[in-house]
Structures are given as structure tokens and as C-alpha cells.
Design a protein around this motif. Sequence first.
Motif, PDB file in Angstrom:
ATOM      1  N   ALA A  51       0.767  -1.297   0.034  1.00  0.00           N
ATOM      2  CA  ALA A  51      -0.046  -0.075   0.074  1.00  0.00           C
ATOM      3  C   ALA A  51       0.814   1.191  -0.169  1.00  0.00           C
ATOM      4  O   ALA A  51       0.364   2.299  -0.904  1.00  0.00           O
ATOM      5  N   LEU A  52       1.923   1.163   0.890  1.00  0.00           N
ATOM      6  CA  LEU A  52       2.764   2.490   0.867  1.00  0.00           C
ATOM      7  C   LEU A  52       3.513   2.523  -0.477  1.00  0.00           C
ATOM      8  O   LEU A  52       3.811   3.682  -1.012  1.00  0.00           O
ATOM      9  N   THR A  53       4.273   1.645  -1.130  1.00  0.00           N
ATOM     10  CA  THR A  53       4.728   1.346  -2.419  1.00  0.00           C
ATOM     11  C   THR A  53       3.830   2.081  -3.529  1.00  0.00           C
ATOM     12  O   THR A  53       4.277   2.717  -4.229  1.00  0.00           O
ATOM     13  N   VAL A  54       2.651   1.611  -3.669  1.00  0.00           N
ATOM     14  CA  VAL A  54       1.505   1.947  -4.527  1.00  0.00           C
ATOM     15  C   VAL A  54       1.354   3.340  -4.546  1.00  0.00           C
ATOM     16  O   VAL A  54       1.353   4.179  -5.505  1.00  0.00           O
ATOM     17  N   ALA A  55       1.219   3.880  -3.356  1.00  0.00           N
ATOM     18  CA  ALA A  55       0.756   5.216  -3.001  1.00  0.00           C
ATOM     19  C   ALA A  55       2.028   6.397  -3.510  1.00  0.00           C
ATOM     20  O   ALA A  55       1.927   7.220  -3.931  1.00  0.00           O
ATOM     21  N   ALA A  56       3.234   5.726  -2.907  1.00  0.00           N
ATOM     22  CA  ALA A  56       4.611   6.545  -3.203  1.00  0.00           C
ATOM     23  C   ALA A  56       4.792   6.648  -4.861  1.00  0.00           C
ATOM     24  O   ALA A  56       5.163   7.682  -5.207  1.00  0.00           O
ATOM     25  N   ILE A  57       4.533   5.435  -5.419  1.00  0.00           N
ATOM     26  CA  ILE A  57       4.810   5.228  -6.888  1.00  0.00           C
ATOM     27  C   ILE A  57       3.883   6.106  -7.584  1.00  0.00           C
ATOM     28  O   ILE A  57       4.205   6.900  -8.816  1.00  0.00           O
ATOM     29  N   GLY A  59       1.024   7.914  -6.496  1.00  0.00           N
ATOM     30  CA  GLY A  59       0.486   9.290  -5.766  1.00  0.00           C
ATOM     31  C   GLY A  59       1.342  10.497  -6.349  1.00  0.00           C
ATOM     32  O   GLY A  59       2.291  10.585  -7.002  1.00  0.00           O
ATOM     33  N   PRO A  60       0.534  11.625  -6.309  1.00  0.00           N
ATOM     34  CA  PRO A  60       0.696  13.030  -6.791  1.00  0.00           C
ATOM     35  C   PRO A  60       1.889  13.593  -6.028  1.00  0.00           C
ATOM     36  O   PRO A  60       2.807  14.357  -6.698  1.00  0.00           O
ATOM     37  N   ASP A  61       1.895  13.208  -4.705  1.00  0.00           N
ATOM     38  CA  ASP A  61       3.113  13.702  -3.976  1.00  0.00           C
ATOM     39  C   ASP A  61       4.245  12.866  -3.270  1.00  0.00           C
ATOM     40  O   ASP A  61       3.908  11.522  -3.441  1.00  0.00           O
ATOM     41  N   GLU A  62       5.384  13.455  -3.116  1.00  0.00           N
ATOM     42  CA  GLU A  62       6.539  12.537  -2.698  1.00  0.00           C
ATOM     43  C   GLU A  62       6.022  12.029  -1.294  1.00  0.00           C
ATOM     44  O   GLU A  62       5.266  12.892  -0.518  1.00  0.00           O
ATOM     45  N   PRO A  63       6.110  10.787  -0.903  1.00  0.00           N
ATOM     46  CA  PRO A  63       6.163  10.325   0.362  1.00  0.00           C
ATOM     47  C   PRO A  63       6.708  11.207   1.419  1.00  0.00           C
ATOM     48  O   PRO A  63       7.804  11.703   1.278  1.00  0.00           O
ATOM     49  N   ASP A  64       6.061  11.393   2.732  1.00  0.00           N
ATOM     50  CA  ASP A  64       6.555  12.007   3.679  1.00  0.00           C
ATOM     51  C   ASP A  64       7.567  11.265   4.511  1.00  0.00           C
ATOM     52  O   ASP A  64       7.557  10.243   4.263  1.00  0.00           O
ATOM     53  N   ASP A  65       8.064  11.811   5.455  1.00  0.00           N
ATOM     54  CA  ASP A  65       9.268  11.218   6.231  1.00  0.00           C
ATOM     55  C   ASP A  65       8.919   9.917   7.150  1.00  0.00           C
ATOM     56  O   ASP A  65       9.173   8.931   7.337  1.00  0.00           O
TER      57      ASP A  65
END
Length: 105
Positions: A51-57, A59-65
Motif C-alpha cells: 500500500a505504501l509502495t503503490v501510493a509512493a509510486i 501518488g501525486p506527492d512525494e511520500p513524507d518522512d
Amino acid sequence: RARVRLAWDESIEALRPLGLSPLATETTTEFTGRLRNSSPAVTDELRALDALTVAAIYGPDEPDDATVSAAEAIRRRVVEAVHSATTRTRRLRCALDPRAVLRRT
């Protein structure tokens, strides 16, 4: 994006001693779905990381820290679970297996 993707890639690499790897045509989500019956010890962790990977790849924004830290923590838990479930000899054989290099190219 790159750090979350790296956490995914390292988690998948860690699964090799268990004989688990994604098919070339599988998405991250398809792979975690296939794992459902294969390795319960890491399936929930990989679903969360998926889920984190899909959102990061995608998603419109860079993942936060916090997202990056969560992905890296999941990777550590996956690696620890695989180490608990396999012998050192098995992990060493997988690390030295030249077919792994050929699969990456």
C-alpha cells in the motif's frame, strides 16, 4: 519515492530463501495477493508495504518522512521474519546463486 521503492525491492529480495519471488508480469498488489497462502509470517507486512509502495509510486506527492520510516520498518520486519524462518546456509546459498544476478538484468 525511491526510498519506499527500495524498501519494497529489498523486502522482495529477502524472500528468496523462502522460494518466493514475483513473476515478471505481476504488480506489487498481485504478488502480495498470491502470497496469501504461501507465507503468513510476512504476508501482512508485505500488504502494508504494498500500500505504501503503490501510493509512493503512483501518488501525486512525494511520500513524507513518516511514510518512508514506516516502509523501512516493514522492510526490517520482513528481513527478520525471513531470517527466523530460514537457516544461515540457505540464505548464503541464495545470496551466492548466480541466477539472481541474471534475473535482475
